[in-house]
Design a protein around this motif. Structure first.
Motif, short mmCIF file in Angstrom:
data_model
loop_
_atom_site.label_atom_id
_atom_site.label_comp_id
_atom_site.label_asym_id
_atom_site.label_seq_id
_atom_site.Cartn_x
_atom_site.Cartn_y
_atom_site.Cartn_z
N ASP A 101 0.74 -1.10 -0.06
CA ASP A 101 -0.09 -0.10 -0.01
C ASP A 101 0.80 1.28 0.16
O ASP A 101 0.18 2.38 -0.20
CB ASP A 101 -0.90 -0.06 1.13
CG ASP A 101 -1.48 -1.24 1.22
OD1 ASP A 101 -2.42 -1.36 0.36
OD2 ASP A 101 -1.89 -2.09 2.47
N ALA A 102 2.08 1.36 0.07
CA ALA A 102 2.91 2.49 0.44
C ALA A 102 4.40 2.27 -0.06
O ALA A 102 4.84 1.05 -0.02
CB ALA A 102 2.95 3.02 2.02
N VAL A 103 5.12 3.29 -0.25
CA VAL A 103 6.58 3.24 -0.42
C VAL A 103 7.15 4.15 0.51
O VAL A 103 6.80 5.33 0.60
CB VAL A 103 6.57 3.83 -2.08
CG1 VAL A 103 8.17 3.92 -2.06
CG2 VAL A 103 6.20 2.86 -2.92
N PRO A 116 9.94 8.94 5.56
CA PRO A 116 8.69 9.43 4.65
C PRO A 116 8.22 8.49 3.62
O PRO A 116 8.78 7.85 2.93
CB PRO A 116 9.45 10.63 3.87
CG PRO A 116 10.79 10.21 3.68
CD PRO A 116 11.26 9.66 5.10
N ALA A 117 6.69 8.34 3.75
CA ALA A 117 6.02 7.41 2.81
C ALA A 117 5.11 8.19 2.15
O ALA A 117 4.56 9.23 2.25
CB ALA A 117 5.40 6.46 3.80
N THR A 118 4.77 7.35 0.99
CA THR A 118 3.57 7.81 0.20
C THR A 118 2.58 6.75 -0.25
O THR A 118 3.21 5.62 -0.30
CB THR A 118 4.09 8.38 -1.26
OG1 THR A 118 2.60 8.77 -2.03
CG2 THR A 118 4.94 7.33 -2.03
N ASP A 119 1.33 6.67 -0.13
CA ASP A 119 0.29 5.86 -0.69
C ASP A 119 -0.28 6.00 -1.67
O ASP A 119 -1.42 5.41 -2.01
CB ASP A 119 -0.49 5.61 0.48
CG ASP A 119 -1.34 6.87 1.15
OD1 ASP A 119 -1.25 7.77 0.33
OD2 ASP A 119 -2.27 6.67 1.80
N PHE A 123 1.72 5.37 -7.88
CA PHE A 123 3.12 5.35 -7.76
C PHE A 123 3.56 3.96 -7.18
O PHE A 123 4.60 3.37 -7.25
CB PHE A 123 3.56 6.36 -6.60
CG PHE A 123 4.92 6.49 -6.51
CD1 PHE A 123 6.05 6.98 -7.53
CD2 PHE A 123 5.72 6.24 -5.25
CE1 PHE A 123 7.39 7.18 -7.24
CE2 PHE A 123 7.18 6.22 -5.24
CZ PHE A 123 7.88 6.68 -5.93
N VAL A 124 2.84 3.62 -5.99
CA VAL A 124 3.13 2.44 -5.39
C VAL A 124 2.90 1.27 -6.48
O VAL A 124 4.09 0.21 -6.55
CB VAL A 124 2.17 2.08 -4.24
CG1 VAL A 124 2.22 0.70 -3.66
CG2 VAL A 124 2.18 3.12 -3.15
N ASP A 125 1.92 1.23 -7.28
CA ASP A 125 1.98 -0.09 -8.14
C ASP A 125 3.26 -0.09 -8.98
O ASP A 125 3.90 -0.83 -9.46
CB ASP A 125 0.79 0.16 -9.02
CG ASP A 125 -0.38 -0.30 -8.26
OD1 ASP A 125 -0.36 -0.78 -7.21
OD2 ASP A 125 -1.58 0.03 -8.73
N SER A 126 3.57 1.01 -9.55
CA SER A 126 4.81 1.24 -10.48
C SER A 126 6.17 0.89 -9.95
O SER A 126 6.93 0.01 -10.42
CB SER A 126 4.95 2.80 -10.84
OG SER A 126 5.94 2.87 -11.63
N MET A 127 6.20 1.41 -8.39
CA MET A 127 7.36 0.90 -7.66
C MET A 127 7.41 -0.56 -7.54
O MET A 127 8.53 -1.32 -7.53
CB MET A 127 7.51 1.53 -6.47
CG MET A 127 8.89 1.56 -5.74
SD MET A 127 10.45 1.74 -7.14
CE MET A 127 10.10 3.54 -7.13
#
Length: 281
Positions: A101-103, A116-119, A123-127
């Protein structure tokens, strides 16, 4: 997943991994040496850890392997299928943890580590796709180290529970067993083979029995045990006594130097270093 800031990198990992779902593997990619070590220790300390796929460079993987503390902990995680380890080509520019769910990035100063995280779903799917592709082309890495739990268990079962307890105390007392792949008489730390030989000498074990156990469990070869014993003798830490047997060559009993015989196991590494240092003064 929220961002996390903590005094240590391991605490940041524990927070992110605790937030992660156990239904999907977590990727940890691009980690340098100390962050990779922190990940291993954090993962080992979780009661219900997710499965982590660790992608590091060969340099980092070899650095992990040279410390028995880290390598044997990682080997326990590998045996439990909590951790997988592969060597990537170093194409990841950032240190990151990628959950379902997050990077989260891993950023450190001298006093703190931030995650620091992003959900953002895209972006998560790409990473995750990038990490998955890197994983498929990466090479498995052999730690060549037995799980710590198996070392302790077999030492207690096959040799002596008291030796196992002393070995644990001695390993706990040293910060690292890291070496550069070779040992010299003036090295400033004891490795895992030296420590188990000192534990064996404290209980006056036969070198043959200890080296056979060590080779069987995967700690080191009999030849390595023999070379290490000779080095400890040269340093004045132990001696050997001949033990006659009915057939074949006499065997050797390991005996601690008189200056070390009454030292508690946890204090033995430091006392042994003092003996070595006093001989060079």
């Amino acid at each position: 997943m929220p961002s996390h800031v903590a005094p240590t990198t391991a605490e940041v990992y524990r927070a992110h991994l605790a937030d992660a779902s156990t239904s999907s593997d977590v990727f940890a990619a691009g980690l340098a040496e100390e962050p990779a070590a922190a990940l291993v220790n954090a993962l080992a300390g979780l009661d219900d850890p997710p499965t982590v796929r660790l992608l590091v460079t060969e340099t980092v993987a070899k650095w992990l392997r040279r410390d028995f503390h880290l390598a044997s902990t990682a080997a326990d995680l590998l045996a439990a299928e909590t951790l997988s380890l592969r060597v990537a080509d170093g194409s990841f520019a950032n240190q990151m943890v990628v959950t379902a769910d997050a990077v989260a990035s891993i950023l450190s100063t001298d006093e703190q580590t931030a995650g620091p995280a992003t959900d953002d779903p895209e972006f998560v799917d790409s990473m995750r796709e990038r990490c998955s592709e890197a994983w498929e082309t990466a090479e498995p890495f052999d730690l060549r180290t037995p799980p710590r739990s198996r070392v302790y268990e077999t030492l207690g079962d096959e040799i002596d529970p008291a030796v196992e307890a002393d070995y644990q105390a001695m390993l706990d007392a040293v910060e690292t067993t890291r070496s550069n792949g070779y040992r010299t008489t003036d090295d400033d730390r004891f490795d895992e083979v030296e420590l188990v030989l000192l534990a064996g000498a404290k209980h006056e074990l036969q070198h043959y029995d200890l080296s056979r156990w060590g080779e069987d469990v995967g700690l080191a070869s009999k030849a390595t045990f023999s070379r290490t014993k000779n080095r400890l003798e040269d340093q004045g830490l132990l001696t050997t006594e001949k033990v006659p047997i009915d057939i074949g060559r006499p065997r050797q009993r390991l005996v601690l130097d008189d200056r070390l015989r009454d030292v508690e196991a946890g204090d033995l590494p430091e006392a042994g270093r003092d003996v070595i240092d006093s001989a060079t003064e």
